[in-house]
Structure formats: structure tokens, C-alpha cells
Scaffold this motif. Sequence first.
Motif, short mmCIF file in Angstrom:
data_model
loop_
_atom_site.label_atom_id
_atom_site.label_comp_id
_atom_site.label_asym_id
_atom_site.label_seq_id
_atom_site.Cartn_x
_atom_site.Cartn_y
_atom_site.Cartn_z
N MET A 1 0.81 -1.12 0.09
CA MET A 1 0.08 0.12 0.08
C MET A 1 0.84 1.26 -0.21
SD MET A 1 -2.23 1.68 3.25
CE MET A 1 -3.73 0.87 2.89
N VAL A 2 0.70 2.06 -0.86
CA VAL A 2 1.54 3.31 -1.03
C VAL A 2 0.92 4.32 -0.59
CG1 VAL A 2 2.69 4.86 -2.87
CG2 VAL A 2 2.60 2.40 -3.05
N LYS A 3 1.67 5.27 0.41
CA LYS A 3 0.85 6.07 1.00
C LYS A 3 1.69 7.36 1.18
CE LYS A 3 -1.99 4.51 4.67
NZ LYS A 3 -2.20 4.48 6.04
N CYS A 4 2.84 7.44 0.39
CA CYS A 4 4.17 8.53 0.24
C CYS A 4 4.19 9.00 -0.86
CB CYS A 4 5.49 8.01 0.90
SG CYS A 4 5.47 7.51 2.64
N THR A 5 4.55 10.35 -1.11
CA THR A 5 4.86 10.93 -2.35
C THR A 5 6.27 10.39 -2.70
OG1 THR A 5 5.60 12.75 -1.29
CG2 THR A 5 3.11 12.78 -1.76
N LYS A 6 6.64 10.84 -4.08
CA LYS A 6 8.11 10.45 -4.34
C LYS A 6 9.17 11.21 -3.70
CE LYS A 6 6.92 8.89 -9.24
NZ LYS A 6 7.04 8.95 -10.54
N ARG A 7 8.64 12.61 -3.43
CA ARG A 7 9.49 13.44 -2.62
C ARG A 7 9.82 12.85 -1.25
NH1 ARG A 7 8.27 17.40 1.09
NH2 ARG A 7 10.15 18.90 1.36
N GLN A 8 8.58 12.30 -0.54
CA GLN A 8 8.82 11.49 0.71
C GLN A 8 9.86 10.41 0.71
OE1 GLN A 8 4.77 11.43 1.70
NE2 GLN A 8 4.90 12.93 3.09
N ILE A 9 9.57 9.48 -0.50
CA ILE A 9 10.37 8.37 -0.53
C ILE A 9 11.99 8.69 -0.81
CG2 ILE A 9 10.87 6.46 -1.99
CD1 ILE A 9 7.95 6.38 -2.47
N ARG A 10 12.16 9.75 -1.32
CA ARG A 10 13.57 10.32 -1.64
C ARG A 10 14.16 10.85 -0.30
NH1 ARG A 10 12.22 13.29 -6.44
NH2 ARG A 10 11.87 15.02 -4.90
N GLN A 11 13.37 11.31 0.37
CA GLN A 11 13.66 11.94 1.73
C GLN A 11 14.34 10.76 2.68
OE1 GLN A 11 10.81 14.05 3.99
NE2 GLN A 11 12.24 15.23 5.17
N MET A 30 11.46 0.16 7.45
CA MET A 30 9.81 -0.46 7.50
C MET A 30 8.93 0.26 6.63
SD MET A 30 9.25 -1.46 11.35
CE MET A 30 10.48 -2.12 12.45
N ILE A 31 9.06 1.69 6.63
CA ILE A 31 8.28 2.41 5.81
C ILE A 31 8.32 2.23 4.33
CG2 ILE A 31 7.62 4.88 5.41
CD1 ILE A 31 6.97 3.84 8.26
N GLU A 35 6.21 0.87 1.19
CA GLU A 35 6.07 1.83 -0.09
C GLU A 35 6.27 0.99 -1.37
OE1 GLU A 35 4.45 4.66 -0.14
OE2 GLU A 35 4.67 4.45 2.19
N SER A 36 7.30 0.08 -1.09
CA SER A 36 7.70 -0.96 -2.31
C SER A 36 6.38 -1.89 -2.52
CB SER A 36 8.79 -1.42 -1.91
OG SER A 36 8.96 -2.51 -0.78
N GLY A 37 5.38 -2.11 -1.38
CA GLY A 37 4.54 -2.70 -1.76
C GLY A 37 4.35 -3.89 -0.79
N MET A 38 5.12 -4.23 0.21
CA MET A 38 5.28 -5.30 1.03
C MET A 38 4.06 -5.38 1.91
SD MET A 38 8.94 -6.42 1.69
CE MET A 38 8.62 -7.94 2.82
N ALA A 39 3.29 -6.31 2.31
CA ALA A 39 2.31 -6.07 3.53
C ALA A 39 3.12 -6.31 4.68
CB ALA A 39 1.39 -7.41 3.31
N GLN A 40 2.32 -5.79 5.75
CA GLN A 40 3.01 -5.68 7.14
C GLN A 40 3.48 -6.92 7.77
OE1 GLN A 40 0.04 -3.56 9.46
NE2 GLN A 40 1.05 -1.75 8.83
N PRO A 41 2.73 -8.11 7.62
CA PRO A 41 3.24 -9.36 7.83
C PRO A 41 4.33 -9.78 7.42
CG PRO A 41 0.75 -9.63 7.74
CD PRO A 41 1.33 -8.23 6.98
N ALA A 42 4.84 -9.56 6.14
CA ALA A 42 5.96 -9.82 5.39
C ALA A 42 7.06 -8.94 5.78
CB ALA A 42 5.70 -9.61 3.84
#
Length: 183
Positions: A1-11, A30-31, A35-42
Motif C-alpha cells: 500500500m503506497v501512502k508516500c509521495t516520491k519526494r517523501q520516499i526520496r527523503q 519498514m516505511i 512503499e515498495s508494496g510489501m504487506a505488514q506481516p511480510a
Amino acid sequence: MVKCTKRQIRQLKTALHWKMPEVQRQRIQMILLRESGMAQPAIAEAMGVSLSTVNRAHMAYDHGGIKALKPKPSGGRKRENMTLAEEKTLLRRFANAAGAGEMLNIHDLKAAYERAIGHATSNSTVYNLLTRHGWRKLMPRPFHPKRDIAAQNAFKKAIFQCREESSTGCRQAWPSLAHHVRR
């Protein structure tokens, strides 16, 4: 699940290069894994932490950004009623009286402390306050309520006379002076 913008990922990726505690670095990872698409249990399995740890890191970032991922300091005076400076000012009033040779009554100090903090407290809190600021418990030597001062003075005089005499005179004086001592 992606919640961050590209700028936030760069930061976040550049933050991994900063000097920081390992816990904070792990939370940033973990964040990024989320953002890369992994689920929380994984993510929990890959990082070797519990699912609730991953969930708390994600919620912290979502609510407070990268600053919320810093570890909170532990220890300290978490349940303090007054700061150390406030305690010193409270004790300064009583220090003047104690320095003048007066006795410090713990009940008076406790009443002043309770007025300052606005609620009742235990005696141990006040004693801990005094210990924290280096105050010691000094008391006058106790005396027996039925003491005989005249007998004490007579004993002191006899001992002084005994010193002036020879050692044989002292031996003779002791039995007569110490008849009241029980062993």
C-alpha cells in the motif's frame, strides 16, 4: 500500500545515510518496504520484529513524518511533582531556619510541599526530596526522661578526680561509682 509521495520516499532514502540510532534506521526501512508494496506481516518477518512494531512505525510516520520515527528517551523523572529548581527554591526557605540552628519539622515542610504541588502526598516523597538535595537527618542526642542530672555531674567529677590520681585510686573509685550499672 503506497501512502508516500516520491519526494517523501526520496527523503526517507537519503535519511538512511544519516548518522542515527539503529532503531530509527530500522523504522525508516519498514516505511520504505511498505512503499515498495510489501504487506505488514511480510515486513515483520523480513525485519525480525513483531507485527505490532511494524504497525506502530507506520502509524507514527503517517501522523508525524520522519521526526516521529526517532526513539523516545527513556528514564528520568517521569512522575515528578516539581522540577529540581522549584524544589531548591522551596528548600531555600527552610535552609535559612535550619542554618540558624532551628529544628526542621518534617510536618511543616510536607505542608509547604503539598501547598506548592496542589495535592496531598506521602512522607516518603518529602524524605526523598531531602535526600535528593543532600539534606541529612541530624537529631540531638536522645536522653532518658527520668535522668538524674545531679548524679551525672557527680559521676563526671569523680572520673575527673580519678584521672588526677594514680591508677590504683581509679580502681578503688570505680566500684563505688558504677554500682548503678547493670550488666
